[in-house]
Write a protein that holds these residues in place. Structure first.
Motif, PDB file in Angstrom:
ATOM      1  N   VAL A 158      15.994   7.224  39.599  1.00 42.83           N
ATOM      2  CA  VAL A 158      17.356   6.920  40.030  1.00 42.83           C
ATOM      3  C   VAL A 158      18.304   7.242  38.884  1.00 42.83           C
ATOM      4  O   VAL A 158      18.259   6.612  37.821  1.00 42.83           O
ATOM      5  CB  VAL A 158      17.490   5.438  40.430  1.00 42.83           C
ATOM      6  CG1 VAL A 158      18.925   5.143  40.870  1.00 42.83           C
ATOM      7  CG2 VAL A 158      16.505   5.105  41.545  1.00 42.83           C
ATOM      8  N   LEU A 159      19.129   8.224  39.086  1.00 47.42           N
ATOM      9  CA  LEU A 159      20.032   8.704  38.031  1.00 47.42           C
ATOM     10  C   LEU A 159      21.425   8.128  38.270  1.00 47.42           C
ATOM     11  O   LEU A 159      22.214   8.658  39.051  1.00 47.42           O
ATOM     12  CB  LEU A 159      20.076  10.235  38.031  1.00 47.42           C
ATOM     13  CG  LEU A 159      18.710  10.956  37.993  1.00 47.42           C
ATOM     14  CD1 LEU A 159      18.917  12.461  37.885  1.00 47.42           C
ATOM     15  CD2 LEU A 159      17.863  10.433  36.841  1.00 47.42           C
ATOM     16  N   ASP A 160      21.716   7.023  37.615  1.00 46.19           N
ATOM     17  CA  ASP A 160      23.035   6.418  37.747  1.00 46.19           C
ATOM     18  C   ASP A 160      24.108   7.275  37.079  1.00 46.19           C
ATOM     19  O   ASP A 160      25.250   7.305  37.512  1.00 46.19           O
ATOM     20  CB  ASP A 160      23.037   5.013  37.127  1.00 46.19           C
ATOM     21  CG  ASP A 160      22.171   4.042  37.922  1.00 46.19           C
ATOM     22  OD1 ASP A 160      22.090   4.203  39.149  1.00 46.19           O
ATOM     23  OD2 ASP A 160      21.564   3.142  37.311  1.00 46.19           O
ATOM     24  N   ASP A 161      23.705   7.952  36.017  1.00 43.20           N
ATOM     25  CA  ASP A 161      24.639   8.832  35.309  1.00 43.20           C
ATOM     26  C   ASP A 161      23.976  10.191  35.172  1.00 43.20           C
ATOM     27  O   ASP A 161      23.228  10.453  34.227  1.00 43.20           O
ATOM     28  CB  ASP A 161      24.972   8.252  33.933  1.00 43.20           C
ATOM     29  CG  ASP A 161      25.960   9.131  33.167  1.00 43.20           C
ATOM     30  OD1 ASP A 161      26.437  10.128  33.767  1.00 43.20           O
ATOM     31  OD2 ASP A 161      26.228   8.837  31.997  1.00 43.20           O
ATOM     32  N   ALA A 162      24.200  11.051  36.161  1.00 39.88           N
ATOM     33  CA  ALA A 162      23.545  12.361  36.190  1.00 39.88           C
ATOM     34  C   ALA A 162      23.929  13.223  34.992  1.00 39.88           C
ATOM     35  O   ALA A 162      23.172  14.114  34.599  1.00 39.88           O
ATOM     36  CB  ALA A 162      23.885  13.097  37.484  1.00 39.88           C
ATOM     37  N   THR A 163      25.066  12.940  34.395  1.00 40.52           N
ATOM     38  CA  THR A 163      25.483  13.761  33.257  1.00 40.52           C
ATOM     39  C   THR A 163      24.612  13.501  32.028  1.00 40.52           C
ATOM     40  O   THR A 163      24.510  14.343  31.146  1.00 40.52           O
ATOM     41  CB  THR A 163      26.952  13.474  32.898  1.00 40.52           C
ATOM     42  OG1 THR A 163      27.101  12.085  32.540  1.00 40.52           O
ATOM     43  CG2 THR A 163      27.859  13.788  34.076  1.00 40.52           C
ATOM     44  N   ALA A 164      23.954  12.330  31.976  1.00 40.43           N
ATOM     45  CA  ALA A 164      23.112  12.018  30.828  1.00 40.43           C
ATOM     46  C   ALA A 164      21.774  12.752  30.882  1.00 40.43           C
ATOM     47  O   ALA A 164      21.153  12.999  29.851  1.00 40.43           O
ATOM     48  CB  ALA A 164      22.876  10.504  30.755  1.00 40.43           C
ATOM     49  N   THR A 165      21.334  13.089  32.078  1.00 38.94           N
ATOM     50  CA  THR A 165      20.051  13.803  32.239  1.00 38.94           C
ATOM     51  C   THR A 165      20.244  14.930  33.258  1.00 38.94           C
ATOM     52  O   THR A 165      19.648  14.931  34.340  1.00 38.94           O
ATOM     53  CB  THR A 165      18.954  12.842  32.735  1.00 38.94           C
ATOM     54  OG1 THR A 165      19.428  12.160  33.917  1.00 38.94           O
ATOM     55  CG2 THR A 165      18.583  11.825  31.668  1.00 38.94           C
ATOM     56  N   LEU A 168      17.006  16.908  34.395  1.00 39.60           N
ATOM     57  CA  LEU A 168      16.162  16.091  35.258  1.00 39.60           C
ATOM     58  C   LEU A 168      16.741  16.077  36.666  1.00 39.60           C
ATOM     59  O   LEU A 168      16.004  16.222  37.656  1.00 39.60           O
ATOM     60  CB  LEU A 168      16.056  14.666  34.706  1.00 39.60           C
ATOM     61  CG  LEU A 168      15.283  13.663  35.560  1.00 39.60           C
ATOM     62  CD1 LEU A 168      13.848  14.120  35.802  1.00 39.60           C
ATOM     63  CD2 LEU A 168      15.298  12.277  34.902  1.00 39.60           C
ATOM     64  N   GLY A 169      18.044  15.913  36.779  1.00 42.02           N
ATOM     65  CA  GLY A 169      18.687  15.938  38.088  1.00 42.02           C
ATOM     66  C   GLY A 169      18.479  17.259  38.791  1.00 42.02           C
ATOM     67  O   GLY A 169      18.251  17.304  40.010  1.00 42.02           O
ATOM     68  N   GLU A 170      18.520  18.354  38.032  1.00 37.89           N
ATOM     69  CA  GLU A 170      18.345  19.688  38.611  1.00 37.89           C
ATOM     70  C   GLU A 170      16.950  19.848  39.215  1.00 37.89           C
ATOM     71  O   GLU A 170      16.796  20.321  40.349  1.00 37.89           O
ATOM     72  CB  GLU A 170      18.564  20.748  37.526  1.00 37.89           C
ATOM     73  CG  GLU A 170      18.341  22.178  37.990  1.00 37.89           C
ATOM     74  CD  GLU A 170      18.434  23.175  36.842  1.00 37.89           C
ATOM     75  OE1 GLU A 170      18.191  24.369  37.095  1.00 37.89           O
ATOM     76  OE2 GLU A 170      18.736  22.756  35.699  1.00 37.89           O
ATOM     77  N   VAL A 171      15.918  19.449  38.466  1.00 41.72           N
ATOM     78  CA  VAL A 171      14.558  19.658  38.982  1.00 41.72           C
ATOM     79  C   VAL A 171      14.228  18.668  40.095  1.00 41.72           C
ATOM     80  O   VAL A 171      13.455  18.998  41.015  1.00 41.72           O
ATOM     81  CB  VAL A 171      13.511  19.583  37.851  1.00 41.72           C
ATOM     82  CG1 VAL A 171      13.755  20.698  36.842  1.00 41.72           C
ATOM     83  CG2 VAL A 171      13.499  18.229  37.157  1.00 41.72           C
ATOM     84  N   LEU A 172      14.802  17.467  40.053  1.00 39.51           N
ATOM     85  CA  LEU A 172      14.586  16.529  41.147  1.00 39.51           C
ATOM     86  C   LEU A 172      15.191  17.058  42.436  1.00 39.51           C
ATOM     87  O   LEU A 172      14.618  16.902  43.521  1.00 39.51           O
ATOM     88  CB  LEU A 172      15.178  15.164  40.805  1.00 39.51           C
ATOM     89  CG  LEU A 172      14.418  14.334  39.769  1.00 39.51           C
ATOM     90  CD1 LEU A 172      15.191  13.065  39.437  1.00 39.51           C
ATOM     91  CD2 LEU A 172      13.028  13.981  40.277  1.00 39.51           C
ATOM     92  N   ALA A 173      16.326  17.697  42.334  1.00 39.84           N
ATOM     93  CA  ALA A 173      16.959  18.272  43.520  1.00 39.84           C
ATOM     94  C   ALA A 173      16.167  19.456  44.050  1.00 39.84           C
ATOM     95  O   ALA A 173      16.181  19.740  45.249  1.00 39.84           O
ATOM     96  CB  ALA A 173      18.388  18.703  43.183  1.00 39.84           C
ATOM     97  N   ALA A 174      15.460  20.139  43.163  1.00 39.82           N
ATOM     98  CA  ALA A 174      14.738  21.357  43.553  1.00 39.82           C
ATOM     99  C   ALA A 174      13.339  21.090  44.094  1.00 39.82           C
ATOM    100  O   ALA A 174      12.762  21.949  44.749  1.00 39.82           O
ATOM    101  CB  ALA A 174      14.654  22.299  42.347  1.00 39.82           C
TER     102      ALA A 174
END
Length: 205
Positions: A158-165, A168-174
């Motif tokens: 759970v990425l509350d602040d996507a800008t910090a990671t 990680l957000g990119e690969v989770l979306a992919a």
């Protein structure tokens, strides 16, 4: 009042009730089993060898869903792969039983017989005795971890602040759907590749 035609307690009912409790809450107690079956706690002990005995009955019940015939398939790696898939499916049906069963010694005769068949498969294929249990344990780690992953929430990070990671957000979306199945396939392929290499240069050589 006449005696009931069907007894309140037997090993099958105790096992079924214990598994229901484990599926619901991750554990069981003998008083809980007795209460659900409408019996006295002491009466349960007349049918089983205490809590440890019930754990082994649970182990046998879950393992009964593993197809031991997969271990007769040739060549050895096809047999081991089939066993791994059947093993995973059996425990994926009862993921909350995994911590309970994997932290107690294996005593159930039918389960030990299945291990014996897996050992025979690997020894007959030519693996060194020193490598056999290491391979079986490694495969179990993969199978049981994957069975737990199948029961996990689809969103595990759970990425509350996507800008910090951001990466990680990119690969989770992919990653898309079927993350657990795809991860299992990667792990199983890697395991079998290592096992084939090990067979060519066993540790006992």
């Amino acid at each position: 009042m006449g005696r009931p035609r069907t007894p309140l307690l037997d090993r099958e009912r105790i096992t079924t009730t214990a598994l229901e409790l484990v599926d619901e809450q991750g554990d069981f107690s003998v008083p809980q089993i007795a209460k659900r079956l409408g019996a006295q706690t002491g009466s349960v002990y007349h049918h089983v060898d205490g809590r440890d005995g019930i754990v082994e009955l649970l182990r046998e019940r879950v393992a009964d869903s593993i197809d031991p015939g997969t271990l007769d398939v040739a060549p050895w790696d096809a047999g081991l792969e089939g066993w791994a898939r059947s093993y995973r499916a059996a425990f994926a049906a009862h993921p909350r039983a995994i911590p309970l069963l994997m932290t107690s010694p294996v005593r159930a005769p039918r389960v030990l017989e299945q291990y014996e068949r897996a050992v025979n498969l690997l020894l007959d294929a030519g693996f060194a005795p020193a490598d056999v249990m290491v391979l079986i344990i490694a495969l179990e780690n993969l199978v049981l971890g994957s069975a737990l992953d199948l029961a996990a929430p689809e969103t595990m990070w759970v990425l509350d602040d996507a800008t910090a990671t951001p990466r990680l957000g990119e690969v989770l979306a992919a990653v898309g759907e079927g993350r657990a199945d795809r991860a299992f396939e990667v792990g199983l392929a890697g395991f079998l590749s290592h096992a084939r290499t090990l067979l060519l240069s066993p540790s006992g050589a």
